[in-house]
Design an enzyme around this catalytic site. Sequence first.
Site, PDB file in Angstrom:
ATOM      1  N   GLY A  13       0.822  -1.206   0.000  1.00 49.71           N
ATOM      2  CA  GLY A  13       0.000   0.000   0.000  1.00 49.71           C
ATOM      3  C   GLY A  13       0.851   1.249   0.000  1.00 49.71           C
ATOM      4  O   GLY A  13       0.520   2.241   0.664  1.00 49.71           O
ATOM      5  N   ALA A  14       1.941   1.229  -0.782  1.00 44.66           N
ATOM      6  CA  ALA A  14       2.906   2.332  -0.747  1.00 44.66           C
ATOM      7  C   ALA A  14       2.551   3.474  -1.686  1.00 44.66           C
ATOM      8  O   ALA A  14       3.339   4.397  -1.854  1.00 44.66           O
ATOM      9  CB  ALA A  14       4.295   1.803  -1.099  1.00 44.66           C
ATOM     10  N   ASN A  15       1.363   3.433  -2.276  1.00 47.12           N
ATOM     11  CA  ASN A  15       1.015   4.469  -3.248  1.00 47.12           C
ATOM     12  C   ASN A  15       0.290   5.656  -2.640  1.00 47.12           C
ATOM     13  O   ASN A  15       0.099   6.673  -3.312  1.00 47.12           O
ATOM     14  CB  ASN A  15       0.142   3.868  -4.355  1.00 47.12           C
ATOM     15  CG  ASN A  15      -1.158   3.300  -3.826  1.00 47.12           C
ATOM     16  OD1 ASN A  15      -1.150   2.177  -3.318  1.00 47.12           O
ATOM     17  ND2 ASN A  15      -2.247   4.047  -3.914  1.00 47.12           N
ATOM     18  N   GLY A  17      -1.303   7.621   1.411  1.00 46.79           N
ATOM     19  CA  GLY A  17      -1.459   7.591   2.856  1.00 46.79           C
ATOM     20  C   GLY A  17      -0.179   7.317   3.608  1.00 46.79           C
ATOM     21  O   GLY A  17       0.908   7.760   3.250  1.00 46.79           O
ATOM     22  N   ILE A  18      -0.304   6.531   4.692  1.00 48.07           N
ATOM     23  CA  ILE A  18       0.848   6.247   5.551  1.00 48.07           C
ATOM     24  C   ILE A  18       1.907   5.453   4.784  1.00 48.07           C
ATOM     25  O   ILE A  18       3.108   5.696   4.946  1.00 48.07           O
ATOM     26  CB  ILE A  18       0.424   5.453   6.796  1.00 48.07           C
ATOM     27  CG1 ILE A  18      -0.732   6.138   7.516  1.00 48.07           C
ATOM     28  CG2 ILE A  18       1.605   5.320   7.756  1.00 48.07           C
ATOM     29  CD1 ILE A  18      -1.305   5.316   8.661  1.00 48.07           C
ATOM     30  N   GLY A  19       1.477   4.512   3.957  1.00 48.98           N
ATOM     31  CA  GLY A  19       2.435   3.694   3.229  1.00 48.98           C
ATOM     32  C   GLY A  19       3.347   4.525   2.348  1.00 48.98           C
ATOM     33  O   GLY A  19       4.559   4.279   2.287  1.00 48.98           O
ATOM     34  N   SER A 144      -5.915  -1.116  14.251  1.00 46.62           N
ATOM     35  CA  SER A 144      -6.590   0.171  14.344  1.00 46.62           C
ATOM     36  C   SER A 144      -6.985   0.493  15.777  1.00 46.62           C
ATOM     37  O   SER A 144      -7.433  -0.384  16.528  1.00 46.62           O
ATOM     38  CB  SER A 144      -7.852   0.162  13.477  1.00 46.62           C
ATOM     39  OG  SER A 144      -8.613   1.329  13.688  1.00 46.62           O
ATOM     40  N   TYR A 172     -14.072  -4.543   8.602  1.00 44.08           N
ATOM     41  CA  TYR A 172     -12.743  -3.936   8.738  1.00 44.08           C
ATOM     42  C   TYR A 172     -12.118  -4.288  10.080  1.00 44.08           C
ATOM     43  O   TYR A 172     -10.976  -4.771  10.146  1.00 44.08           O
ATOM     44  CB  TYR A 172     -12.870  -2.422   8.595  1.00 44.08           C
ATOM     45  CG  TYR A 172     -11.570  -1.680   8.774  1.00 44.08           C
ATOM     46  CD1 TYR A 172     -10.610  -1.659   7.766  1.00 44.08           C
ATOM     47  CD2 TYR A 172     -11.306  -0.983   9.951  1.00 44.08           C
ATOM     48  CE1 TYR A 172      -9.417  -0.975   7.926  1.00 44.08           C
ATOM     49  CE2 TYR A 172     -10.115  -0.293  10.116  1.00 44.08           C
ATOM     50  CZ  TYR A 172      -9.169  -0.285   9.104  1.00 44.08           C
ATOM     51  OH  TYR A 172      -7.991   0.388   9.279  1.00 44.08           O
TER      52      TYR A 172
END
Length: 305
Positions: A13-15, A17-19, A144, A172
């Site tokens: 998920g590096a594209n 937000g946090i990633g 979370s 989630y």
Amino acid sequence: MPHPEPLTIAVTGANAGIGLRAARRLATQGHRVLALCRDPHRGRTALETINASAAHPATLVVADLSDPVSIGAAADRISRENDRLDVLINNAAVFDQTMRRPAFTASGHELFWATNHLGPFLLTALLSPLLAAAPRPRVINVASKGLVTMPRIAIRFDHLDDPAWYTPTKAYYHAKLAQIMTGYTLALRTRGVLDVACVRVPAVRLDAGRIAALPWALRALYAPKNRFAVPAERLGETYATLATRTTTWQEHADPAARGRAALRGVYLDENLRPVDAPAFAYDADARERLWEVSGDATGDPSWAW
């Protein structure tokens, strides 16, 4: 200044937000970053941001964590191109509140469960030989802070993919509980060999583009919440600090302790302070059952440990 001993670090998920922030910070520090992204176009765009100040150009690896075939292809590529993996950050997750009805993968699994739990489980197993080849390997899962409002949450073992109980919120947090429990099991199975951590992420400030893409009702809902949420940059620092720390969770735990106390130091808040998980996460039998059903659902992958 480049890090004196560059690590090879995979971030899912590096594209965005946090990633994205974690990948950019780690690349700037001199580490070799493998940016795992589902969408090739968005991944290439993210790579431009990551590499703007990178000492070693980051590598884009396409991986859809809801698809075992895609995960296998990504793991194969990483294994061909690297002789070790120092850190795996299982950051990617789906939490689309507009999904009022459940979606299912080609394998028949509910999408949130497949992406947020089964995918990271399979990816970690497939990359475990590369992690085992590193001198101080580390796996970081992500949960979370919202779980603190659900002290009685439990894994629905007999209804994992049942649409009857589905809401996006329930699905989630159900998967996020599973990520904590998997982290605990992996930590105990690999004590002294692998450093395992799970980060309890608080509400994160959404990127402007993501806010703009929401339906107007959700935009109105998120507006006040977003103002008080933690910036993604701040949490990217948390990931980067944890990925490169020289201590391990075991240094926070009493080696003679049993039960809940024995796991102290695996589950951490955004300031890397040990925190308690929901009570169900401390049920050893439930953790073992979760490991077994997760293995069954992902083709019983082999582990290096």
